[in-house]
Design an enzyme around this catalytic site. Structure first.
Site, PDB file in Angstrom:
ATOM      1  N   ASP A 163      19.187  16.960 -26.971  1.00 45.25           N
ATOM      2  CA  ASP A 163      18.605  16.015 -27.930  1.00 45.25           C
ATOM      3  C   ASP A 163      18.372  14.689 -27.208  1.00 45.25           C
ATOM      4  O   ASP A 163      17.406  14.552 -26.469  1.00 45.25           O
ATOM      5  CB  ASP A 163      19.581  15.896 -29.103  1.00 45.25           C
ATOM      6  CG  ASP A 163      19.034  15.103 -30.273  1.00 45.25           C
ATOM      7  OD1 ASP A 163      17.804  15.048 -30.433  1.00 45.25           O
ATOM      8  OD2 ASP A 163      19.834  14.537 -31.041  1.00 45.25           O
ATOM      9  N   LYS A 191      14.609  18.883 -27.682  1.00 47.11           N
ATOM     10  CA  LYS A 191      13.764  17.984 -28.488  1.00 47.11           C
ATOM     11  C   LYS A 191      13.319  16.859 -27.565  1.00 47.11           C
ATOM     12  O   LYS A 191      13.972  15.810 -27.517  1.00 47.11           O
ATOM     13  CB  LYS A 191      14.569  17.405 -29.655  1.00 47.11           C
ATOM     14  CG  LYS A 191      14.886  18.389 -30.751  1.00 47.11           C
ATOM     15  CD  LYS A 191      15.389  17.677 -32.000  1.00 47.11           C
ATOM     16  CE  LYS A 191      16.871  17.833 -32.170  1.00 47.11           C
ATOM     17  NZ  LYS A 191      17.396  17.331 -33.452  1.00 47.11           N
TER      18      LYS A 191
HETATM   19  P1  IMP Z   1      22.692  14.709 -27.302  1.00 49.67           P
HETATM   20  O1  IMP Z   1      23.849  14.094 -26.604  1.00 49.67           O
HETATM   21  O2  IMP Z   1      22.001  13.735 -28.213  1.00 49.67           O
HETATM   22  O3  IMP Z   1      21.710  15.412 -26.383  1.00 49.67           O
HETATM   23  O4  IMP Z   1      23.285  15.740 -28.334  1.00 49.67           O
HETATM   24  C1  IMP Z   1      23.532  17.018 -28.036  1.00 49.67           C
HETATM   25  C2  IMP Z   1      24.379  17.639 -29.115  1.00 49.67           C
HETATM   26  O5  IMP Z   1      24.091  17.115 -30.408  1.00 49.67           O
HETATM   27  C3  IMP Z   1      24.083  19.098 -29.193  1.00 49.67           C
HETATM   28  O6  IMP Z   1      24.898  19.817 -28.315  1.00 49.67           O
HETATM   29  C4  IMP Z   1      24.368  19.418 -30.634  1.00 49.67           C
HETATM   30  O7  IMP Z   1      25.736  19.698 -30.802  1.00 49.67           O
HETATM   31  C5  IMP Z   1      24.049  18.131 -31.374  1.00 49.67           C
HETATM   32  N1  IMP Z   1      22.686  18.197 -31.960  1.00 49.67           N
HETATM   33  C6  IMP Z   1      21.591  17.541 -31.553  1.00 49.67           C
HETATM   34  N2  IMP Z   1      20.525  17.842 -32.300  1.00 49.67           N
HETATM   35  C7  IMP Z   1      20.958  18.736 -33.207  1.00 49.67           C
HETATM   36  C8  IMP Z   1      20.308  19.463 -34.270  1.00 49.67           C
HETATM   37  O8  IMP Z   1      19.098  19.351 -34.528  1.00 49.67           O
HETATM   38  N3  IMP Z   1      21.101  20.301 -34.976  1.00 49.67           N
HETATM   39  C9  IMP Z   1      22.427  20.470 -34.732  1.00 49.67           C
HETATM   40  N4  IMP Z   1      23.069  19.822 -33.752  1.00 49.67           N
HETATM   41  C10 IMP Z   1      22.343  18.959 -32.988  1.00 49.67           C
END
Ligand code: IMP
Ligand code: MG
Length: 187
Positions: A110, A138
C-alpha cells in the site's frame, strides 16, 4: 453482489474485485515463475502475518522446489484503514536468514512503509538474496519506493477485504477479494 454465501454477511462487503478463480490462476502463475527463477535452489519463504497467510499457503503449494518457511508479524492498522507509518515487530523470525535465498510474502503493498522498514531490517541479517512477492499492489498509494519483484495484481485505491485481508480482523475468510464499503466514511 449476489450468489455468494457471504453476499448478505453485512453491509460492508462490497463488489468482488478479484474472484477466487482469478486469484487461483494468478497464484499458480506466480508459483511457476518463482519455480523457474529459483531452479536448483531452495528458497526460504517468509510470510508476513497475518494478512499474507492464505496467499502464502496457496503460493508455497504452487512452487515445485524444496523450500523452507518462516513467519514474521509486524504492527499494522489496528481498527483503521489508514497506515500510521509506525511499524513494530510483533513476532520475529524463528530462524536465521544468513546465507539464505529469502522471499518475503506480503498480502498487499500500500504506502510501502511496512515493507520498506522490514526489508531494511532483513537486509542487515545477511541473506544471500532478498526478494518480495506481493499478491496486490496499490501504486497510487505509495509513499516510499519499494521494489516488489513479483506482483499478483495492481489494484485501484480501494480498501479491499477477503483472501486473508481483513478489516478489524474480519473478512479474512472470504474466498474472493472484495471492496470494503463503509457508507458515509467510505474507505
Ligand atoms: P503499507 O505499510 O501502507 O504498505 O501497508 C501494508 C499493510 O497494510 C498490508 O500488509 C495490509 O496488512 C494493510 N493494508 C493495506 N491496504 C489494505 C487493504 O486494502 N485491505 C486490507 N489491508 C490493507
Ligand atoms: Mg499485512
Amino acid at each position: 453482489m449476489t450468489g455468494n454465501w457471504y453476499s448478505h454477511l453485512d453491509e460492508h462487503v462490497g463488489d468482488v474485485l478479484l474472484d477466487a478463480q482469478t486469484i487461483r490462476k494468478r497464484v499458480l502463475e506466480l508459483g511457476a515463475e518463482i519455480s523457474r527463477d529459483y531452479e536448483g535452489k531452495s528458497p526460504h519463504l517468509i510470510a508476513i502475518l497475518k494478512g499474507a497467510c492464505i496467499f502464502f499457503s496457496d503460493l508455497i503449494r504452487s512452487i515445485d522446489l524444496g523450500l523452507s518457511t518462516d513467519f514474521i508479524a509486524v504492527g499494522s492498522y489496528g481498527a483503521s484503514t489508514e497506515s500510521s507509518g509506525e511499524v513494530r515487530f510483533l513476532k520475529d523470525l524463528d530462524e536465521s536468514i544468513d546465507g539464505k535465498d529469502v522471499i518475503v510474502v506480503e498480502d498487499i503493498l500500500d504506502t510501502g512503509l511496512t515493507l520498506h522498514y522490514l526489508l531494511k531490517n532483513l537486509e542487515s541479517r545477511s541473506p544471500l538474496s532478498l526478494k518480495v512477492v506481493a499478491l496486490l499492489s496499490k501504486p497510487a498509494r505509495r509513499k516510499i519506493e519499494v521494489t516488489a519483484h513479483y506482483v499478483g495484481f495492481e489494484i485501484p485505491d480501494r480498501f479491499v477485504i477477503g483472501y486473508g485481508l481483513d478489516y478489524n480482523q474480519r473478512y479474512r475468510n472470504l474466498p474472493d477479494i472484495c471492496v470494503l464499503t463503509l457508507g458515509a466514511q467510505s474507505a
